[in-house]
Design an enzyme around this catalytic site. Structure first.
Site, PDB file in Angstrom:
ATOM      1  N   PRO A  50     -11.070 -20.520  11.001  1.00 47.91           N
ATOM      2  CA  PRO A  50     -10.894 -20.986  12.003  1.00 47.91           C
ATOM      3  C   PRO A  50     -11.018 -18.788  12.214  1.00 47.91           C
ATOM      4  N   GLY A  51     -11.493 -18.302  12.733  1.00 48.03           N
ATOM      5  CA  GLY A  51     -11.803 -16.770  12.900  1.00 48.03           C
ATOM      6  C   GLY A  51     -12.094 -16.520  12.430  1.00 48.03           C
ATOM      7  N   ASN A  70      -1.966 -15.483   2.186  1.00 49.75           N
ATOM      8  CA  ASN A  70      -2.423 -15.557   3.096  1.00 49.75           C
ATOM      9  C   ASN A  70      -3.985 -15.001   3.173  1.00 49.75           C
ATOM     10  N   TYR A  75      -2.100  -9.922  16.026  1.00 50.11           N
ATOM     11  CA  TYR A  75      -2.217  -8.725  15.247  1.00 50.11           C
ATOM     12  C   TYR A  75      -3.255  -7.916  15.486  1.00 50.11           C
ATOM     13  N   ASP A  98      14.969   0.683  10.495  1.00 50.22           N
ATOM     14  CA  ASP A  98      14.178  -0.316  11.494  1.00 50.22           C
ATOM     15  C   ASP A  98      13.794   0.406  12.428  1.00 50.22           C
ATOM     16  N   LEU A  99      12.591   0.552  12.551  1.00 47.08           N
ATOM     17  CA  LEU A  99      11.183   1.299  13.397  1.00 47.08           C
ATOM     18  C   LEU A  99      11.994   1.060  14.783  1.00 47.08           C
ATOM     19  N   ASN A 148       9.507  -6.862   4.542  1.00 47.52           N
ATOM     20  CA  ASN A 148       8.694  -7.151   3.927  1.00 47.52           C
ATOM     21  C   ASN A 148       8.180  -6.955   2.343  1.00 47.52           C
ATOM     22  N   SER A 172      -7.156  -1.014  10.324  1.00 44.29           N
ATOM     23  CA  SER A 172      -7.515  -2.510  10.045  1.00 44.29           C
ATOM     24  C   SER A 172      -8.863  -2.271  10.086  1.00 44.29           C
ATOM     25  N   ILE A 228       0.869  -0.901   0.004  1.00 47.43           N
ATOM     26  CA  ILE A 228       0.111  -0.640   0.277  1.00 47.43           C
ATOM     27  C   ILE A 228       0.826   1.439  -0.243  1.00 47.43           C
ATOM     28  N   LYS A 256      -3.384  -3.411  16.455  1.00 47.59           N
ATOM     29  CA  LYS A 256      -3.988  -2.087  15.813  1.00 47.59           C
ATOM     30  C   LYS A 256      -4.318  -1.478  16.829  1.00 47.59           C
TER      31      LYS A 256
HETATM   32  P1  NAD Z   1       3.708  -4.658   3.798  1.00 46.62           P
HETATM   33  O1  NAD Z   1       3.904  -5.223   3.934  1.00 46.62           O
HETATM   34  O2  NAD Z   1       3.608  -4.552   1.774  1.00 46.62           O
HETATM   35  O3  NAD Z   1       3.733  -3.189   3.551  1.00 46.62           O
HETATM   36  C1  NAD Z   1       4.426  -3.206   5.577  1.00 46.62           C
HETATM   37  C2  NAD Z   1       6.010  -2.108   5.237  1.00 46.62           C
HETATM   38  O4  NAD Z   1       6.684  -2.096   6.167  1.00 46.62           O
HETATM   39  C3  NAD Z   1       7.428  -3.353   4.111  1.00 46.62           C
HETATM   40  O5  NAD Z   1       7.860  -2.683   3.778  1.00 46.62           O
HETATM   41  C4  NAD Z   1       7.662  -3.549   4.871  1.00 46.62           C
HETATM   42  O6  NAD Z   1       9.319  -4.134   5.099  1.00 46.62           O
HETATM   43  C5  NAD Z   1       7.986  -2.046   6.573  1.00 46.62           C
HETATM   44  N1  NAD Z   1       8.223  -2.739   7.572  1.00 46.62           N
HETATM   45  C6  NAD Z   1       7.496  -3.603   8.605  1.00 46.62           C
HETATM   46  N2  NAD Z   1       8.779  -3.545   9.523  1.00 46.62           N
HETATM   47  C7  NAD Z   1       8.832  -2.694   9.665  1.00 46.62           C
HETATM   48  C8  NAD Z   1       9.887  -2.608  10.932  1.00 46.62           C
HETATM   49  N3  NAD Z   1      10.141  -2.583  12.128  1.00 46.62           N
HETATM   50  N4  NAD Z   1      10.526  -0.978  10.417  1.00 46.62           N
HETATM   51  C9  NAD Z   1      10.559  -0.103   8.851  1.00 46.62           C
HETATM   52  N5  NAD Z   1       9.716  -0.955   7.945  1.00 46.62           N
HETATM   53  C10 NAD Z   1       9.171  -1.817   8.646  1.00 46.62           C
HETATM   54  O7  NAD Z   1       1.556  -4.234   3.439  1.00 46.62           O
HETATM   55  P2  NAD Z   1       0.985  -3.473   3.277  1.00 46.62           P
HETATM   56  O8  NAD Z   1       0.214  -4.397   2.951  1.00 46.62           O
HETATM   57  O9  NAD Z   1       1.285  -2.496   2.205  1.00 46.62           O
HETATM   58  O10 NAD Z   1       0.399  -3.152   4.737  1.00 46.62           O
HETATM   59  C11 NAD Z   1       0.572  -1.420   5.036  1.00 46.62           C
HETATM   60  C12 NAD Z   1      -0.124  -1.621   6.336  1.00 46.62           C
HETATM   61  O11 NAD Z   1      -0.949  -1.268   6.308  1.00 46.62           O
HETATM   62  C13 NAD Z   1       0.461  -2.403   7.427  1.00 46.62           C
HETATM   63  O12 NAD Z   1       0.180  -1.210   8.937  1.00 46.62           O
HETATM   64  C14 NAD Z   1      -0.826  -2.928   7.997  1.00 46.62           C
HETATM   65  O13 NAD Z   1      -0.917  -3.870   8.677  1.00 46.62           O
HETATM   66  C15 NAD Z   1      -1.860  -2.406   7.514  1.00 46.62           C
HETATM   67  N6  NAD Z   1      -3.750  -2.331   6.989  1.00 46.62           N
HETATM   68  C16 NAD Z   1      -3.249  -3.953   5.562  1.00 46.62           C
HETATM   69  C17 NAD Z   1      -3.905  -4.297   5.025  1.00 46.62           C
HETATM   70  C18 NAD Z   1      -4.011  -5.902   3.916  1.00 46.62           C
HETATM   71  O14 NAD Z   1      -4.955  -6.003   3.860  1.00 46.62           O
HETATM   72  N7  NAD Z   1      -2.801  -5.219   3.235  1.00 46.62           N
HETATM   73  C19 NAD Z   1      -5.026  -4.769   5.686  1.00 46.62           C
HETATM   74  C20 NAD Z   1      -5.691  -3.365   6.366  1.00 46.62           C
HETATM   75  C21 NAD Z   1      -4.567  -2.549   6.797  1.00 46.62           C
HETATM   76  C1  UD1 Z   2      -7.623 -10.925   6.823  1.00 42.35           C
HETATM   77  C2  UD1 Z   2      -6.808 -11.331   8.065  1.00 42.35           C
HETATM   78  C3  UD1 Z   2      -7.404  -9.506   8.136  1.00 42.35           C
HETATM   79  C4  UD1 Z   2      -6.640  -8.649   7.537  1.00 42.35           C
HETATM   80  C5  UD1 Z   2      -7.680  -9.018   6.486  1.00 42.35           C
HETATM   81  C6  UD1 Z   2      -6.916  -7.645   4.911  1.00 42.35           C
HETATM   82  C7  UD1 Z   2      -7.634 -13.126   8.892  1.00 42.35           C
HETATM   83  C8  UD1 Z   2      -8.166 -14.254   9.831  1.00 42.35           C
HETATM   84  N1  UD1 Z   2      -8.055 -12.323   9.026  1.00 42.35           N
HETATM   85  O1  UD1 Z   2      -9.619 -10.854   6.293  1.00 42.35           O
HETATM   86  O2  UD1 Z   2      -7.149  -9.582   9.751  1.00 42.35           O
HETATM   87  O3  UD1 Z   2      -7.424  -7.430   8.337  1.00 42.35           O
HETATM   88  O4  UD1 Z   2      -7.090  -9.792   5.659  1.00 42.35           O
HETATM   89  O5  UD1 Z   2      -5.659  -8.249   4.832  1.00 42.35           O
HETATM   90  O6  UD1 Z   2      -6.324 -13.918   8.143  1.00 42.35           O
HETATM   91  N2  UD1 Z   2     -10.677 -16.827   1.214  1.00 42.35           N
HETATM   92  C9  UD1 Z   2     -10.836 -18.375   0.998  1.00 42.35           C
HETATM   93  N3  UD1 Z   2      -9.181 -19.090   0.732  1.00 42.35           N
HETATM   94  C10 UD1 Z   2      -8.349 -18.154   0.706  1.00 42.35           C
HETATM   95  C11 UD1 Z   2      -7.260 -17.399   1.538  1.00 42.35           C
HETATM   96  C12 UD1 Z   2      -8.788 -16.866   2.064  1.00 42.35           C
HETATM   97  O7  UD1 Z   2     -11.809 -18.575   0.779  1.00 42.35           O
HETATM   98  O8  UD1 Z   2      -7.709 -19.373   0.240  1.00 42.35           O
HETATM   99  C13 UD1 Z   2     -11.648 -16.214   1.982  1.00 42.35           C
HETATM  100  C14 UD1 Z   2     -12.018 -16.489   3.569  1.00 42.35           C
HETATM  101  O9  UD1 Z   2     -12.849 -16.970   4.076  1.00 42.35           O
HETATM  102  C15 UD1 Z   2     -12.465 -14.849   3.443  1.00 42.35           C
HETATM  103  C16 UD1 Z   2     -12.140 -14.009   1.687  1.00 42.35           C
HETATM  104  O10 UD1 Z   2     -11.923 -15.703   1.176  1.00 42.35           O
HETATM  105  O11 UD1 Z   2     -13.470 -14.858   3.367  1.00 42.35           O
HETATM  106  C17 UD1 Z   2     -11.455 -13.031   2.370  1.00 42.35           C
HETATM  107  O12 UD1 Z   2     -10.624 -13.249   2.819  1.00 42.35           O
HETATM  108  P1  UD1 Z   2      -8.891 -12.641   3.130  1.00 42.35           P
HETATM  109  O13 UD1 Z   2      -8.018 -12.018   1.636  1.00 42.35           O
HETATM  110  O14 UD1 Z   2      -7.584 -13.945   3.998  1.00 42.35           O
HETATM  111  O15 UD1 Z   2      -9.217 -11.449   3.814  1.00 42.35           O
HETATM  112  P2  UD1 Z   2     -10.259 -11.281   5.624  1.00 42.35           P
HETATM  113  O16 UD1 Z   2     -10.602 -13.084   6.048  1.00 42.35           O
HETATM  114  O17 UD1 Z   2     -11.129 -10.601   5.779  1.00 42.35           O
END
Ligand code: NAD
Ligand code: UD1
Length: 361
Positions: A292-293, A197, A148, A58-59, A35, A124, A12, A152
């Site tokens: 689960p969850g 995931n 996780y 690193d933070l 990552n 999130s 992002i 948040k």
């Molecule tokens: P990402 O892993 O692609 O980006 C996170 C970045 O932070 C990476 O470049 C990683 O190297 C860096 N990082 C992690 N720990 C660090 C540290 N200690 N010091 C310096 N850099 C560090 O993830 P993303 O999908 O871009 O997500 C960005 C943010 O949004 C995260 O905080 C995540 O929890 C939040 N978020 C993501 C999602 C999603 O589904 N992608 C959903 C809700 C919230």
């Molecule tokens: C997951 C995280 C959540 C995070 C969000 C966005 C879990 C339990 N929750 O949620 O904390 O904020 O991502 O990053 O991991 N699914 C399948 N097959 C798969 C993967 C997912 O059927 O291989 C289904 C799931 O059951 C769900 C939907 O697809 O119904 C979306 O799943 P996912 O992308 O993992 O997002 P969240 O479950 O919303």
């Protein structure tokens, strides 16, 4: 504005940095590349036709962090850096509390010292836990269900307490729903390490032939087709939301919370079907046990962001899938691995400023 973006090399973050550069902001990125790859920053700079400053920090290294923030003197910070894998957080909770909570604490201290008190934080929808109060409003009770999610929640609370103690802070907690898609160039996108995931990157890897089939986690939910429903949002719409929040904070103190979602849900089968149609590739799937969850449905009430920020998501599922497929098919193995070594071999700054899109050592 002079903006510091933590985690700016990530999924992002990189899309947001691109928009910031395109809007004329001066951007510095702090990332430990745990990552992500510096290649994403190089591509961002090349797409924007402008450079940015990048710090490999690193933070958790509070001293180097404070020094860098003092040097950058940002007017605002967008804080993406964090670990985000739910399963890993259950297995290694301390790693998550340390990285996410302590990392944020270090950042806030460094900001305070540098007299920068404007921050946009990546929260999130996970803070709503298993809530069934749909659509999810900003004032829906928070109840995270895994480490996780609780990092948040703790960070949101820490930011609320900070703002209550000192009115000079301007804070936005942005609660993202399910970010997907990629920049339309196909040059930057999500590059999950190992087995994805999340649903959409997994489906993309099945479509490209890297994985055999999608396991659909549950076919007996009380939804239209029995599979889980989520509010998928295009990463570029999400990025725009950050610029809108920054704009709002420029003349508004205290803590503000906004859901960033589309307000509409799509089921797992709808996502699989859209992917197969748009990619022209088969996406075999099998319905298995529920994960689960998981909740049956999760989608945002996105009105507050529309009213306060004048922001709303513009791109629909088809666009999300088309852009995701464009990124996946152009970069079947994500960003090149060699770049990780290059950070050590060469200065990060020279690397990002380099013009050749293909890196060889
Ligand atoms: P990402 O892993 O692609 O980006 C996170 C970045 O932070 C990476 O470049 C990683 O190297 C860096 N990082 C992690 N720990 C660090 C540290 N200690 N010091 C310096 N850099 C560090 O993830 P993303 O999908 O871009 O997500 C960005 C943010 O949004 C995260 O905080 C995540 O929890 C939040 N978020 C993501 C999602 C999603 O589904 N992608 C959903 C809700 C919230
Ligand atoms: C997951 C995280 C959540 C995070 C969000 C966005 C879990 C339990 N929750 O949620 O904390 O904020 O991502 O990053 O991991 N699914 C399948 N097959 C798969 C993967 C997912 O059927 O291989 C289904 C799931 O059951 C769900 C939907 O697809 O119904 C979306 O799943 P996912 O992308 O993992 O997002 P969240 O479950 O919303």
């Amino acid at each position: 504005m002079r903006i510091l973006v933590t985690g700016g090399a990530g999924y992002i973050g990189s899309h947001t940095v691109l928009l910031l550069l395109q809007e004329g902001h001066q951007v510095s990125v702090i990332d430990n590349f745990s990552n992500s790859s510096p290649e994403s920053l190089r591509r961002v700079a090349s797409l924007a036709g402008r450079s940015l400053d990048a710090y490999h920090i690193d933070l958790l290294d509070a001293e180097s962090l404070a020094q860098a923030v003092g040097e950058i003197k940002p007017e605002a910070v967008i804080h993406f850096a964090g670990l985000k894998a739910v399963g890993e957080s259950v297995a290694q909770p301390l790693k998550y509390y340390k990285n996410n909570v302590v990392g944020t604490l270090n950042l806030l201290e460094a900001m305070n010292k540098a007299e920068c008190r404007t921050i946009v934080f990546s929260s999130s929808a996970t803070v709503y836990g298993e809530s069934t109060d749909l659509p999810l409003h900003e004032n829906t009770l928070r109840n995270a269900t895994n480490p996780y999610g609780r990092t948040k929640l703790h960070i949101e609370e820490m930011l609320e307490e900070l703002a209550a103690s000192d009115s000079r802070w301007h804070i936005a907690n942005l609660r993202y729903f399910n970010p997907v898609g990629a920049h339309e160039s196909g040059l930057i996108g999500e590059d999950p390490q190992g087995i994805p995931n999340n649903l959409m990157p997994f489906v993309a890897q099945v479509a490209i032939g890297k994985r055999a089939e999608v396991q659909v986690f549950g076919g007996d939910y009380l939804t239209a087709d029995g599979t889980g429903v989520r509010d998928y949002i295009h990463v570029l719409d999400l990025a725009t939301g950050h610029l809108a929040a920054l704009d709002y904070l420029s003349n508004s103190q205290g803590v503000h919370v906004w859901n960033l979602g589309t307000g509409a849900g799509s089921s797992v089968l709808e996502v699989i079907d859209a992917f197969a149609r748009i990619s022209g590739r088969p996406v075999p799937y099998r319905i298995t046990e529920r994960r689960p969850g998981d909740v049956a449905e999760s989608y945002a009430h996105p009105e507050k962001a529309r009213l306060d920020l004048g922001w709303k998501a513009e791109r629909g599922l088809e666009q999300m899938v088309a852009d995701m497929w464009n990124w996946q098919s152009n970069n079947p193995d994500g960003f090149p691995e060699a770049n990780h070594q290059l950070v050590n071999a060469k200065s990060l700054q020279d690397f990002i400023r380099g013009s050749s899109p293909t890196i060889t050592e």
